[in-house]
Structure formats: structure tokens, C-alpha cells
Design an enzyme around this catalytic site. Structure first.
Site, PDB file in Angstrom:
ATOM      1  N   GLU A   1       9.306  16.763  15.154  1.00 28.84           N
ATOM      2  CA  GLU A   1       9.691  16.583  13.754  1.00 28.84           C
ATOM      3  C   GLU A   1       8.950  17.583  12.862  1.00 28.84           C
ATOM      4  OE1 GLU A   1       8.318  13.063  11.619  1.00 28.84           O
ATOM      5  OE2 GLU A   1      10.333  12.780  10.832  1.00 28.84           O
TER       6      GLU A   1
ATOM      7  N   LYS B   1       0.877  -1.192   0.000  1.00 30.92           N
ATOM      8  CA  LYS B   1       0.000   0.000   0.000  1.00 30.92           C
ATOM      9  C   LYS B   1       0.906   1.232   0.000  1.00 30.92           C
ATOM     10  CE  LYS B   1      -1.931   3.031   2.002  1.00 30.92           C
ATOM     11  NZ  LYS B   1      -1.796   4.457   1.603  1.00 30.92           N
TER      12      LYS B   1
ATOM     13  N   CYS C   1      13.567  11.312   6.445  1.00 33.00           N
ATOM     14  CA  CYS C   1      13.607  11.002   7.880  1.00 33.00           C
ATOM     15  C   CYS C   1      15.000  11.164   8.455  1.00 33.00           C
ATOM     16  CB  CYS C   1      13.093   9.586   8.101  1.00 33.00           C
ATOM     17  SG  CYS C   1      13.967   8.379   7.084  1.00 33.00           S
TER      18      CYS C   1
ATOM     19  N   GLU D   1       9.513   1.787  10.876  1.00 34.15           N
ATOM     20  CA  GLU D   1      10.541   2.815  10.637  1.00 34.15           C
ATOM     21  C   GLU D   1       9.831   4.158  10.707  1.00 34.15           C
ATOM     22  OE1 GLU D   1      13.613   2.076  10.498  1.00 34.15           O
ATOM     23  OE2 GLU D   1      13.353  -0.087  10.337  1.00 34.15           O
TER      24      GLU D   1
END
Ligand code: NDP
Length: 477
Positions: free
Chosen positions: A380, A172, A281, A247
Site C-alpha cells: 500500500e 481517539k 483506502c 478496517e
């Protein structure tokens, strides 16, 4: 405008419910494609196709599976220009970057795990009374869910080891950036990958993604994305005893000591902060510089950032393209407002570029004057925003580095080897780069600690994740 379809059992199918989602090009704000708004019905079809394909795929020899993966790698390579163009339209990133990084890495993923399939071996434990060996079986049908920032790169980083280990896959991709995944389905079919071995279902995370996570036949979920989504997935999957690889987010520090190679540290820190619009990331979004060289470093860094070219992703000299969506740009802008409220000073950037009326562009932004523990420095942002602040000594640098809930990666700049070892062992992150950034050897364990994730990808770690070990114990006479 061509509607994309799901790739299920070797066929290209619309969503069972007929629903479609618009896909917007971030550099132009135009709707340029539609994808199926899939739900649990499409996931069920894909899982069934994967289940049916599993016995023959897992029954192939490792060499036969490796041959299939290499054919896919070859086809990706031969479609380099087209795939780079699609990746850029979808994400807003420069075509040149997609051509240099995203697409070559996607084919490298298939090539690397083709070799891994051939070289993966079992352990044996030989004792005087018994001989034990470990047989690693593929899991069956596995689910791979990937984000929008490195769409084909990260999707193939999951699919390739899963297939190499003998599993069949339902993937997906992000609904925001589906084009290269849709093309991958065609590439795999044309490369002769058997029907049902790889299935790609488009749609929303909360519908198609969640249906994949909760499907009882799916034995493992390999997920890359935000920490909040990872938590939601773990909440659903853990009670079903699925294997999980997560992750997640990062807020990575760069520590620059006074003895560093100054020019390299400046140059690479700019790249680490702003490559892919800061939407990686691994981006180094907090720079801590030893007091002795702080002013000099700051000046050189800001001067380099000021000359980065923001604009049309198709132009060869563009450094920074558009952010992925209006919503994401708004999130980034909110963080810059927060930084100002928290006492930050903008050294460059901090606004939408005047000359770019259309597209979700944002200037590369450098902020100083913030406390290392404030929200701007611990949450973040995932955009072209970096903070810079001085530190006094090694202890303070390590304390600042470890101050967030994340622990994905860090970079240390120093010429002192002892310090490099000492500091890296004190930093709580899955990856530490010394005097470099984002140098990747695909054999190494990749992943984070704390809220940056659970488990590791890459090399044998991935092959182990996608297999179930079985111990066989033989009594010796
Ligand atoms: P999201 O977590 O929003 O989405 C990631 C994927 O999960 C998408 O395909 C999404 O679908 C899907 N999804 C969303 N909700 C669910 C759900 N409830 N169940 C199942 N699937 C779901 O992340 P982003 O796409 O916004 O990516 C950015 C994030 O990814 C950042 O936090 C970044 O740090 C992280 N990231 C981590 C990396 C790492 O290796 N550690 C590498 C790259 C990014 P949809 O698109 O439809 O929402």
C-alpha cells in the site's frame, strides 16, 4: 493559536500531564494548533464519564436517541463551511472536496444511524415447542479510533452507530488531523447531547490509543487505520475478549475490459486513483487494462492526469492538495524510487511540483512496465501514485487482482453482465464496483477480507457489532 482540549464528561480539559502536541498544516508546513498529549489518565477519566452516562443514555427510547443524533447532524450541516475549512487545513485536501464529500457524509452518518436506531429490530424464531427471540443489548462503553485521511467522515461513521445502539463512546481521532474532532465535541455539547455520552481524547496512538484499547471497561474497539496498527491492536485486545472491528489497508485493482464504456472508465479511473491525493483506502491504485485497448486507454488516462491541478487547497479549481505530512510524502517518494528500481517507467509525475516550494505536495504519478507481483504493485502506497499494466484475458485479470495480501475493494469495467458477475465473484475483496467507483449506500456491508480487515461496518452490520445478542427462549404449551 488556540490549544484544543479533550472533551470529557461534557467539559473541555487539558491532558492531566499537561503535555501538548504540535499540529502542522501540510499545505503551509506551519504549526497552527496544539492538542493534548493524552495518556492513560485521560482515557481513564473519559471511560469513567462514559460509564456514568451509560445507564441513562441506554435507557432512552430509540426515538429519543435518534432525536439527539439528528440534532448533531443538523449542527454539522450548519457548520459546513467552517468544518470543510478545518478539514482542509488539517489534511491538505482541497476545501471543495471536504465541502462536497467529507462534511456532508459526517452529517449523513448521524442522520442515517438515527433512522437505524428507530428501525433496528430483533429476530424471532417461532417453533412448535418454543418461541425464541433475540434481544440486542448495547455493549456499554466502546472505543472508536480513526485515521487522518477522512477525519470527520470516518470518526462519525463509528460514533453514530455506537451511540444509536445505546452505547457511550470514548473516541481517539488521529493526532495528525484533530481539528474537526475537537469541533465535533463543541457541536455535540451545543446540540444538547448529554454529558459523557461522547468523549473525545486527543493524543498519540501508541499512548492514548493503546490505553483505550487496553482499558478493561471498554467492551469493543472499532478501528480504522493501517494493517500493522490493526495487528498490534488485535494482539492486545483479543486476549481481553473485546469485540473488534478492524478496517485496514487496501491495494485496490481496477480491471478494464475491452468492451467497457471507454470514456467513463478513463474518467472514473482517474478519480479513483487521485481523489483525496490517493489517500483513501478505496483508491484504485493498480489499473489492469485488456491488451486490445491498453495503448489507447493509457494515452487517454495520462492526458487526463496531466491536466489535474495540484496546489493551494483553498482554490476552487484545485484537484490535488498536499499530502498529510512530510513523513508520508517521503514514504510515497520512496515507493516511486522503488518502482523505478523494479523496472517501472514514469509516464507522468514522479516529483515534487516545481512551483510549490512549501507544503507537502506531490505530482499525480502514473507508472507502467511493472510486474503485477512486484512490491510496488502489492504494497500500500496510499498516495497519488497509480500503476498501469495490460492483461490478456479474464483469468489473468483475476489473478492480478488477487495477488496482494489486501482485499478491500475492486472495480470491474465491462458491458458484459455475465462477465461482471463471474469476475466479481472470483475477486477476493469485500466490495466490488461494476462500472463505477466509491458509490456508497450506507446500508451495505463495508469492509475488507484478508489483511484489509475483520468485520463489517455500515447498516445493520454496524448495529449488530455495537450490540450483544441475547437469546430468550420461551417454552410453548
Ligand atoms: P494508523 O494505523 O497509523 O493510525 C490510525 C489510528 O490509530 C490513529 O488514530 C492512530 O493514532 C491510532 N493508533 C496508532 N497506533 C496505535 C496503537 N498502538 N493503539 C491504538 N491506536 C493506535 O493509520 P493512519 O492514520 O496512518 O491511516 C492510514 C491507514 O488507514 C492506511 O493504511 C489506510 O489504508 C487505512 N484506512 C483504512 C480504511 C478502511 O476503511 N479500511 C479507511 C481509511 C484508511 P496517531 O494518529 O496518533 O498515530
Amino acid at each position: 493559536m488556540k490549544d484544543r482540549k479533550n472533551y470529557i464528561g461534557g467539559k473541555f480539559l487539558p491532558a492531566v500531564n499537561g503535555g501538548l502536541l504540535d499540529v502542522v498544516a501540510p499545505a503551509t508546513e506551519k504549526v497552527y494548533a496544539r492538542i493534548p498529549d493524552s495518556d492513560d489518565q485521560d482515557i481513564a477519566l473519559a471511560v469513567k464519564a462514559a460509564e456514568e452516562a451509560f445507564p441513562s443514555w441506554s435507557g432512552l427510547s430509540a426515538e429519543q436517541r435518534a432525536d439527539h443524533l439528528r440534532k448533531v447532524a443538523d449542527s454539522i450541516e450548519s457548520c459546513l463551511d467552517e468544518l470543510a475549512e478545518l478539514e482542509s487545513i488539517d489534511t491538505g485536501k482541497p476545501v471543495s472536496l471536504a465541502k462536497r464529500v467529507d462534511i456532508p457524509r459526517a452529517s449523513a452518518n448521524f442522520r442515517f444511524f438515527a433512522s437505524a436506531a428507530e428501525q433496528f429490530s430483533s429476530e424471532a424464531h417461532i417453533g412448535s415447542a418454543m418461541l425464541n427471540y433475540t434481544h440486542r443489548h448495547p455493549l456499554g462503553v466502546v472505543g472508536c479510533i480513526s485515521p487522518w485521511n477522512l477525519p470527520l467522515y470516518l470518526l462519525t461513521w463509528k460514533i453514530a452507530p455506537a451511540l444509536a445502539a445505546g452505547n457511550t463512546v470514548v473516541a481517539k481521532p488521529s493526532e495528525v488531523t484533530p481539528l474537526t474532532a475537537a469541533r465535533l465535541g463543541e457541536i455535540c455539547r451545543d446540540a444538547g447531547l448529554p454529558d459523557g455520552v461522547l468523549n473525545i481524547v486527543h493524543g498519540r496512538g501508541t499512548k492514548a490509543g493503546q490505553a483505550l484499547v487496553t482499558n478493561a471497561t471498554v467492551k469493543a474497539i472499532s478501528f480504522t487505520g493501517g494493517t500493522a496498527t490493526g495487528r498490534a491492536i488485535a494482539t492486545l485486545a483479543a486476549p481481553m475478549f473485546k469485540k473488534l472491528s478492524l478496517e485496514l489497508g487496501g491495494k485496490n485493482p481496477s480491471l478494464v475490459f475491452a468492451d467497457a464504456n471507454f470514456d467513463e472508465a478513463v474518467e472514473t479511473s482517474v478519480r479513483a486513483a487521485f481523489t483525496n491525493q490517493g489517500e483513501i483506502c478505496l483508491c484504485g491504485s493498480r489499473i489492469f487494462v485488456q491488451g486490445d485497448i491498453y495503448d489507447e486507454f493509457k494515452k487517454a488516462f495520462v492526458n487526463k492526469v496531466k491536466v489535474l491541478k495540484v496546489g493551494n487547497p483553498s482554490e476552487k479549481d484545485t484537484d490535488i492538495g498536499a499530502l498529510v505530512s512530510e513523513e508520508h510524502r517521503q514514504k510515497v517518494m520512496n515507493y516511486v524510487d522503488l518502482a523505478i528500481n523494479e523496472g517501472g517507467r514514469i509516464l507522468t509525475g514522479g516529483k515534487v511540483p516545481d512551483q510549490l516550494a512549501r507544503g507537502y505536495f506531490y505530482e499525480p504519478t502514473v507508472i507502467e512496465g511493472l510486474d503485477a507481483f512486484c512490491r510496488t504493485n502489492t504494497e500500500e502506497i496510499f498516495g497519488p501514485v497509480v500503476t498501469i499494466q495490460p492483461f490478456f484475458d479474464e483469468d489473468e485479470a483475476v489473478r492480478y487482482a488477487n495477488t496482494t495480501e489486501y482485499g478491500l475493494s475492486a472495480t470491474v469495467w465491462t458491458r458484459d453482465l455475465d462477465r461482471a458477475h463471474r469476475v466479481s465473484s472470483r475477486i477476493k475483496s469485500g466490495i466490488v464496483w461494476i462500472n463505477c467507483w466509491m458509490m456508497r449506500d450506507l446500508r451495505t456491508p463495508f469492509g475488507g477480507v484478508k489483511n484489509s480487515g475483520v468485520g463489517r461496518e455500515g447498516g445493520w452490520e454496524a448495529m449488530r457489532f455495537f450490540t450483544e445478542p441475547q437469546n430468550v427462549c420461551i417454552k410453548r404449551n
